[in-house]
Design a protein around this motif. Structure first.
Motif, PDB file in Angstrom:
ATOM      1  N   UNK A   1      51.264 107.451 -38.393  1.00  0.00           N
ATOM      2  CA  UNK A   1      51.549 108.138 -37.119  1.00  0.00           C
ATOM      3  C   UNK A   1      50.682 109.388 -36.999  1.00  0.00           C
ATOM      4  N   UNK A   2      50.532 110.108 -38.108  1.00  0.00           N
ATOM      5  CA  UNK A   2      49.697 111.313 -38.125  1.00  0.00           C
ATOM      6  C   UNK A   2      48.264 110.967 -37.734  1.00  0.00           C
ATOM      7  N   UNK A   3      47.718 109.942 -38.357  1.00  0.00           N
ATOM      8  CA  UNK A   3      46.347 109.521 -38.050  1.00  0.00           C
ATOM      9  C   UNK A   3      46.223 109.063 -36.599  1.00  0.00           C
ATOM     10  N   UNK A   4      47.253 108.401 -36.079  1.00  0.00           N
ATOM     11  CA  UNK A   4      47.230 107.980 -34.688  1.00  0.00           C
ATOM     12  C   UNK A   4      47.151 109.210 -33.777  1.00  0.00           C
ATOM     13  N   UNK A   5      47.948 110.240 -34.060  1.00  0.00           N
ATOM     14  CA  UNK A   5      47.910 111.468 -33.258  1.00  0.00           C
ATOM     15  C   UNK A   5      46.531 112.113 -33.306  1.00  0.00           C
ATOM     16  N   UNK A   6      45.931 112.160 -34.491  1.00  0.00           N
ATOM     17  CA  UNK A   6      44.603 112.761 -34.653  1.00  0.00           C
ATOM     18  C   UNK A   6      43.564 111.993 -33.831  1.00  0.00           C
ATOM     19  N   UNK A   7      43.623 110.676 -33.878  1.00  0.00           N
ATOM     20  CA  UNK A   7      42.612 109.842 -33.220  1.00  0.00           C
ATOM     21  C   UNK A   7      42.869 109.610 -31.730  1.00  0.00           C
ATOM     22  N   UNK A   8      44.058 109.914 -31.255  1.00  0.00           N
ATOM     23  CA  UNK A   8      44.413 109.585 -29.876  1.00  0.00           C
ATOM     24  C   UNK A   8      44.868 110.798 -29.066  1.00  0.00           C
ATOM     25  N   UNK A   9      44.251 111.926 -29.310  1.00  0.00           N
ATOM     26  CA  UNK A   9      44.607 113.135 -28.553  1.00  0.00           C
ATOM     27  C   UNK A   9      44.362 112.950 -27.064  1.00  0.00           C
ATOM     28  N   UNK A  10      43.349 112.142 -26.709  1.00  0.00           N
ATOM     29  CA  UNK A  10      43.069 111.929 -25.294  1.00  0.00           C
ATOM     30  C   UNK A  10      44.234 111.226 -24.604  1.00  0.00           C
ATOM     31  N   UNK A  11      44.950 110.358 -25.311  1.00  0.00           N
ATOM     32  CA  UNK A  11      46.117 109.703 -24.717  1.00  0.00           C
ATOM     33  C   UNK A  11      47.254 110.705 -24.504  1.00  0.00           C
ATOM     34  N   UNK A  12      47.400 111.643 -25.433  1.00  0.00           N
ATOM     35  CA  UNK A  12      48.413 112.689 -25.267  1.00  0.00           C
ATOM     36  C   UNK A  12      48.061 113.585 -24.083  1.00  0.00           C
ATOM     37  N   UNK A  13      46.768 113.914 -23.978  1.00  0.00           N
ATOM     38  CA  UNK A  13      46.303 114.731 -22.854  1.00  0.00           C
ATOM     39  C   UNK A  13      46.603 114.028 -21.537  1.00  0.00           C
ATOM     40  N   UNK A  14      46.318 112.730 -21.469  1.00  0.00           N
ATOM     41  CA  UNK A  14      46.542 111.959 -20.249  1.00  0.00           C
ATOM     42  C   UNK A  14      48.038 111.860 -19.925  1.00  0.00           C
ATOM     43  N   UNK A  15      48.865 111.595 -20.925  1.00  0.00           N
ATOM     44  CA  UNK A  15      50.302 111.423 -20.702  1.00  0.00           C
ATOM     45  C   UNK A  15      50.987 112.708 -20.263  1.00  0.00           C
ATOM     46  N   UNK A  16      50.627 113.839 -20.895  1.00  0.00           N
ATOM     47  CA  UNK A  16      51.340 115.093 -20.627  1.00  0.00           C
ATOM     48  C   UNK A  16      50.562 116.065 -19.744  1.00  0.00           C
ATOM     49  N   UNK A  17      49.315 115.727 -19.411  1.00  0.00           N
ATOM     50  CA  UNK A  17      48.539 116.565 -18.516  1.00  0.00           C
ATOM     51  C   UNK A  17      48.127 117.902 -19.108  1.00  0.00           C
ATOM     52  N   UNK A  18      48.033 117.963 -20.415  1.00  0.00           N
ATOM     53  CA  UNK A  18      47.653 119.194 -21.114  1.00  0.00           C
ATOM     54  C   UNK A  18      46.542 118.830 -22.098  1.00  0.00           C
ATOM     55  N   UNK A  19      45.439 119.540 -22.044  1.00  0.00           N
ATOM     56  CA  UNK A  19      44.312 119.242 -22.921  1.00  0.00           C
ATOM     57  C   UNK A  19      44.624 119.663 -24.350  1.00  0.00           C
ATOM     58  N   UNK A  20      44.761 118.683 -25.239  1.00  0.00           N
ATOM     59  CA  UNK A  20      45.048 118.955 -26.651  1.00  0.00           C
ATOM     60  C   UNK A  20      43.877 118.549 -27.549  1.00  0.00           C
ATOM     61  N   UNK A  21      42.720 118.347 -26.972  1.00  0.00           N
ATOM     62  CA  UNK A  21      41.574 117.840 -27.723  1.00  0.00           C
ATOM     63  C   UNK A  21      41.167 118.741 -28.884  1.00  0.00           C
ATOM     64  N   UNK A  22      41.366 120.049 -28.767  1.00  0.00           N
ATOM     65  CA  UNK A  22      40.996 120.968 -29.847  1.00  0.00           C
ATOM     66  C   UNK A  22      42.177 121.352 -30.736  1.00  0.00           C
ATOM     67  N   UNK A  23      43.311 120.740 -30.510  1.00  0.00           N
ATOM     68  CA  UNK A  23      44.509 121.099 -31.273  1.00  0.00           C
ATOM     69  C   UNK A  23      44.467 120.524 -32.683  1.00  0.00           C
ATOM     70  N   UNK A  24      45.035 121.247 -33.605  1.00  0.00           N
ATOM     71  CA  UNK A  24      45.221 120.773 -34.974  1.00  0.00           C
ATOM     72  C   UNK A  24      46.503 119.940 -35.009  1.00  0.00           C
ATOM     73  N   UNK A  25      46.520 118.864 -35.793  1.00  0.00           N
ATOM     74  CA  UNK A  25      47.725 118.071 -35.995  1.00  0.00           C
ATOM     75  C   UNK A  25      48.217 118.335 -37.413  1.00  0.00           C
ATOM     76  N   UNK A  26      49.482 118.748 -37.529  1.00  0.00           N
ATOM     77  CA  UNK A  26      50.080 119.015 -38.837  1.00  0.00           C
ATOM     78  C   UNK A  26      51.354 118.191 -38.956  1.00  0.00           C
ATOM     79  N   UNK A  27      51.541 117.546 -40.092  1.00  0.00           N
ATOM     80  CA  UNK A  27      52.714 116.706 -40.320  1.00  0.00           C
ATOM     81  C   UNK A  27      53.586 117.281 -41.424  1.00  0.00           C
ATOM     82  N   UNK A  28      54.901 117.048 -41.278  1.00  0.00           N
ATOM     83  CA  UNK A  28      55.885 117.513 -42.250  1.00  0.00           C
ATOM     84  C   UNK A  28      56.970 116.461 -42.404  1.00  0.00           C
ATOM     85  N   UNK A  29      57.569 116.434 -43.581  1.00  0.00           N
ATOM     86  CA  UNK A  29      58.708 115.561 -43.855  1.00  0.00           C
ATOM     87  C   UNK A  29      59.918 116.477 -43.994  1.00  0.00           C
ATOM     88  N   UNK A  30      60.912 116.295 -43.116  1.00  0.00           N
ATOM     89  CA  UNK A  30      62.081 117.172 -43.086  1.00  0.00           C
ATOM     90  C   UNK A  30      63.295 116.419 -43.616  1.00  0.00           C
TER      91      UNK A  30
END
Length: 130
Positions: free
Chosen positions: A66-95
């Motif tokens: 899932x982490x790798x999917x988020x890293x590779x598919x930021x453009x889909x997140x940008x399209x879905x939520x209308x916010x440019x996340x292309x330069x965002x860092x993705x950090x994962x945690x196990x809670x």
């Protein structure tokens, strides 16, 4: 999806994806209701759930996909939520509910840090940026 101040939170099953505006970070949290193992049988079961077996992926490997999917598919997140996340860092945690013994026993580096709900409640975002 829930929007509060400078944070968007998307929930699905045991996964939480948080987009923090100010810190330009996507936080991917895998949340599991687990308590530490009390005996060897429970510890073996915990190891299998976390790390998997030869025939099945564990929770950590599944989350890292899932982490790798988020890293590779930021453009889909940008399209879905209308916010440019292309330069965002993705950090994962196990809670987990409590601090787990198994991650400390493994003689390998884990691909994501383990934190507890208590730490999140006590320190909030600071826990995720230590």
């Amino acid at each position: 999806m829930e929007v509060k101040n400078d944070v968007i939170v998307c929930l699905s099953y045991n996964n939480i994806v948080v987009r923090h505006f100010y810190l330009e970070t996507i936080l991917s949290l895998e949340s599991k209701s687990m308590s530490p193992s009390r005996n060897i049988t429970a510890m073996v079961s915990e190891v299998n759930k976390l790390f998997g077996s030869k025939s099945e992926k564990g929770w950590i490997d599944k989350h890292m996909e899932k982490h790798e999917w988020l890293v590779k598919n930021k453009q889909q997140l940008t399209k879905k939520y209308g916010i440019d996340v292309s330069d965002y860092e993705v950090r994962s945690f196990f809670v987990t509910d409590e601090d787990m013994l198994t991650p400390h026993l493994r003689k390998m580096n884990l691909p994501l840090p383990f934190i507890t709900r208590y730490d999140l409640e006590k320190d909030g975002y600071k826990t995720l940026y230590k």
